[in-house]
Scaffold this motif. Structure first.
Motif, PDB file in Angstrom:
ATOM      1  N   SER A 188      15.213 -11.476  13.729  1.00 50.28           N
ATOM      2  CA  SER A 188      14.429 -12.446  12.600  1.00 50.28           C
ATOM      3  C   SER A 188      13.613 -11.538  11.930  1.00 50.28           C
ATOM      4  N   ASN A 189      13.234 -11.985  10.619  1.00 46.02           N
ATOM      5  CA  ASN A 189      12.468 -10.949   9.810  1.00 46.02           C
ATOM      6  C   ASN A 189      11.110 -10.605  10.500  1.00 46.02           C
ATOM      7  N   SER A 190      10.547 -11.689  11.345  1.00 45.38           N
ATOM      8  CA  SER A 190       9.313 -11.480  11.589  1.00 45.38           C
ATOM      9  C   SER A 190       9.266 -10.356  12.808  1.00 45.38           C
ATOM     10  N   THR A 191      10.249 -10.486  13.649  1.00 47.56           N
ATOM     11  CA  THR A 191      10.383  -9.334  14.576  1.00 47.56           C
ATOM     12  C   THR A 191      10.594  -7.966  14.169  1.00 47.56           C
ATOM     13  N   LYS A 192      11.632  -8.072  13.012  1.00 45.31           N
ATOM     14  CA  LYS A 192      11.909  -6.647  12.764  1.00 45.31           C
ATOM     15  C   LYS A 192      10.801  -6.264  11.676  1.00 45.31           C
ATOM     16  N   GLY A 193      10.016  -6.894  11.178  1.00 43.72           N
ATOM     17  CA  GLY A 193       8.751  -6.642  10.531  1.00 43.72           C
ATOM     18  C   GLY A 193       7.860  -5.670  11.321  1.00 43.72           C
ATOM     19  N   ARG A 194       7.858  -6.396  12.481  1.00 44.16           N
ATOM     20  CA  ARG A 194       6.978  -5.681  13.703  1.00 44.16           C
ATOM     21  C   ARG A 194       7.570  -3.999  13.932  1.00 44.16           C
ATOM     22  N   TYR A 195       8.763  -4.038  13.897  1.00 45.34           N
ATOM     23  CA  TYR A 195       9.204  -2.602  14.220  1.00 45.34           C
ATOM     24  C   TYR A 195       9.008  -1.868  12.901  1.00 45.34           C
ATOM     25  N   TYR A 196       8.968  -2.126  11.888  1.00 48.27           N
ATOM     26  CA  TYR A 196       8.609  -1.185  10.569  1.00 48.27           C
ATOM     27  C   TYR A 196       7.179  -0.842  10.856  1.00 48.27           C
ATOM     28  N   ARG A 197       6.417  -1.888  11.163  1.00 46.16           N
ATOM     29  CA  ARG A 197       4.962  -1.512  11.282  1.00 46.16           C
ATOM     30  C   ARG A 197       4.797  -0.523  12.321  1.00 46.16           C
ATOM     31  N   ASP A 198       5.399  -0.660  13.451  1.00 50.14           N
ATOM     32  CA  ASP A 198       5.194   0.313  14.487  1.00 50.14           C
ATOM     33  C   ASP A 198       5.584   1.734  14.222  1.00 50.14           C
ATOM     34  N   ARG A 199       6.870   1.822  13.394  1.00 45.18           N
ATOM     35  CA  ARG A 199       7.242   3.214  12.729  1.00 45.18           C
ATOM     36  C   ARG A 199       6.060   3.703  11.864  1.00 45.18           C
TER      37      ARG A 199
ATOM     38  N   LEU B 281       0.308  10.341  11.917  1.00 45.58           N
ATOM     39  CA  LEU B 281       0.808  11.832  11.620  1.00 45.58           C
ATOM     40  C   LEU B 281       0.351  12.222  10.362  1.00 45.58           C
ATOM     41  N   LYS B 282      -0.386  11.293   9.705  1.00 45.80           N
ATOM     42  CA  LYS B 282      -1.047  11.601   8.279  1.00 45.80           C
ATOM     43  C   LYS B 282       0.057  11.455   7.139  1.00 45.80           C
ATOM     44  N   GLU B 283       1.393  10.904   7.303  1.00 44.54           N
ATOM     45  CA  GLU B 283       2.294  10.756   6.399  1.00 44.54           C
ATOM     46  C   GLU B 283       2.135   9.537   5.932  1.00 44.54           C
ATOM     47  N   TYR B 284       1.056   9.569   4.827  1.00 46.66           N
ATOM     48  CA  TYR B 284       0.650   8.374   4.443  1.00 46.66           C
ATOM     49  C   TYR B 284       1.759   7.650   3.584  1.00 46.66           C
ATOM     50  N   LYS B 285       2.511   8.612   2.770  1.00 43.64           N
ATOM     51  CA  LYS B 285       3.409   7.801   1.757  1.00 43.64           C
ATOM     52  C   LYS B 285       4.587   7.143   2.572  1.00 43.64           C
ATOM     53  N   LYS B 286       5.072   7.988   3.555  1.00 47.61           N
ATOM     54  CA  LYS B 286       6.144   7.135   4.494  1.00 47.61           C
ATOM     55  C   LYS B 286       5.388   6.274   5.428  1.00 47.61           C
ATOM     56  N   ALA B 287       4.189   6.109   5.531  1.00 42.98           N
ATOM     57  CA  ALA B 287       3.609   5.090   6.398  1.00 42.98           C
ATOM     58  C   ALA B 287       3.593   3.763   5.365  1.00 42.98           C
ATOM     59  N   ILE B 288       3.678   3.968   4.083  1.00 43.94           N
ATOM     60  CA  ILE B 288       3.335   2.729   3.172  1.00 43.94           C
ATOM     61  C   ILE B 288       4.898   2.408   2.905  1.00 43.94           C
ATOM     62  N   GLU B 289       5.649   3.077   2.872  1.00 45.94           N
ATOM     63  CA  GLU B 289       7.012   2.683   2.770  1.00 45.94           C
ATOM     64  C   GLU B 289       7.296   1.657   3.824  1.00 45.94           C
ATOM     65  N   ASP B 290       7.050   2.114   5.038  1.00 47.39           N
ATOM     66  CA  ASP B 290       7.401   1.146   5.844  1.00 47.39           C
ATOM     67  C   ASP B 290       6.448  -0.165   6.221  1.00 47.39           C
ATOM     68  N   PHE B 291       5.235  -0.088   5.955  1.00 44.60           N
ATOM     69  CA  PHE B 291       4.437  -1.179   5.780  1.00 44.60           C
ATOM     70  C   PHE B 291       4.852  -1.793   4.784  1.00 44.60           C
ATOM     71  N   SER B 292       5.277  -1.371   3.565  1.00 42.79           N
ATOM     72  CA  SER B 292       5.524  -2.274   2.286  1.00 42.79           C
ATOM     73  C   SER B 292       7.251  -3.209   2.934  1.00 42.79           C
ATOM     74  N   LYS B 293       8.004  -2.512   3.618  1.00 46.32           N
ATOM     75  CA  LYS B 293       9.038  -3.181   4.128  1.00 46.32           C
ATOM     76  C   LYS B 293       8.751  -4.337   5.018  1.00 46.32           C
ATOM     77  N   ALA B 294       7.700  -3.906   5.849  1.00 43.62           N
ATOM     78  CA  ALA B 294       7.276  -5.074   6.699  1.00 43.62           C
ATOM     79  C   ALA B 294       6.778  -6.220   6.230  1.00 43.62           C
ATOM     80  N   ILE B 295       6.003  -5.983   5.020  1.00 41.25           N
ATOM     81  CA  ILE B 295       5.474  -6.833   4.227  1.00 41.25           C
ATOM     82  C   ILE B 295       6.636  -7.946   3.402  1.00 41.25           C
ATOM     83  N   GLU B 296       7.578  -7.095   3.089  1.00 37.07           N
ATOM     84  CA  GLU B 296       8.785  -7.817   2.452  1.00 37.07           C
ATOM     85  C   GLU B 296       9.401  -8.983   3.494  1.00 37.07           C
ATOM     86  N   LEU B 297       9.385  -8.290   4.644  1.00 30.26           N
ATOM     87  CA  LEU B 297      10.223  -9.298   5.688  1.00 30.26           C
ATOM     88  C   LEU B 297       8.958 -10.473   6.155  1.00 30.26           C
TER      89      LEU B 297
END
Length: 230
Positions: A60-71, A78-94
């Protein structure tokens, strides 16, 4: 982590790796191994496993959102903040109502110095205003510095569960008032800092810090009995 604990983690990783070889589509194995890699700071390997989890996930969305959050959080570490934002944004979409995701994205925006976006997340407003206030102060724009320091003080009590006082913020605002020759307001802020110094042990020699702000011109401005309160 001690050597014995580290050796234990590596042994468990080997066990999960053997399980993955036998069953390469078992998502739980990648989750668990990724978590262990993260715990021993093997972040690149943790990224690989979390990416595989996202690839395999049909939850489900809520479970997959946590996976994007973890990554995303791994990228953040790793201080790769732009990539982090991409994943956090995907988690927020879900899962748009999860405040942790917004908090994490706000953190990443903050370290990219995208302060306005950090504020939009509803977090770290006080840090932004204090940072900008310091910039204005060093540029000699003291009125703007006072305005931002005041906003930092106001938002600190609203946005944290800590005691609603940052004595360094009051000292900084006092400095700005002092530069504007608004001595009454400067003294009020310094006095506030002194009043609460007993609960703010991280600031050492506060009296010395404040007395250093009181030069001869300032002393001339105030009656001696008022200055004795410091």
């Amino acid at each position: 982590m001690g050597k014995k604990e580290d050796d234990g983690s590596l042994k468990v990783i080997e066990e999960y790796t053997e399980k993955i070889v036998k069953n390469p589509n078992n998502i739980d194995y990648y989750i668990d191994r990724g978590d262990i890699y993260f715990s021993i700071r093997e972040l690149e390997k943790a990224l690989e496993d979390y990416s595989k989890v996202i690839e395999l996930s049909s939850y489900s969305n809520s479970t997959k959102g946590r996976y994007y959050r973890d990554r995303g959080y791994t990228y953040y570490c790793l201080k790769e903040y732009k990539k982090a934002i991409e994943d956090f944004s995907k988690a927020i979409e879900l899962e748009p109502t999860d405040r942790d995701y917004h908090n994490n994205r706000g953190n990443a925006y903050y370290y990219l110095k995208e302060y306005e976006k950090a504020i939009e997340e509803g977090w770290f407003t006080y840090r932004y205003y204090h940072a900008r206030g310091e910039l204005y102060y060093y540029l000699g724009e003291y009125e703007k510095a006072v305005e931002d320091y005041s906003k930092a003080i106001k938002n600190y009590s609203k946005e944290t569960d800590l005691f609603p006082l940052r004595i360094d913020y009051y000292i900084d605002r006092g400095d700005a008032y002092y530069c504007l020759k608004e001595y009454e307001k400067a003294i009020k802020d310094y006095s506030c800092a002194l009043e609460f110094k007993s609960i703010c042990e991280e600031v050492e020699d506060l009296e010395k810090i404040i007395s250093g702000h009181l030069d001869s011109d300032f002393k001339k401005h105030r009656k001696q009995e008022q200055l004795d309160n410091f």
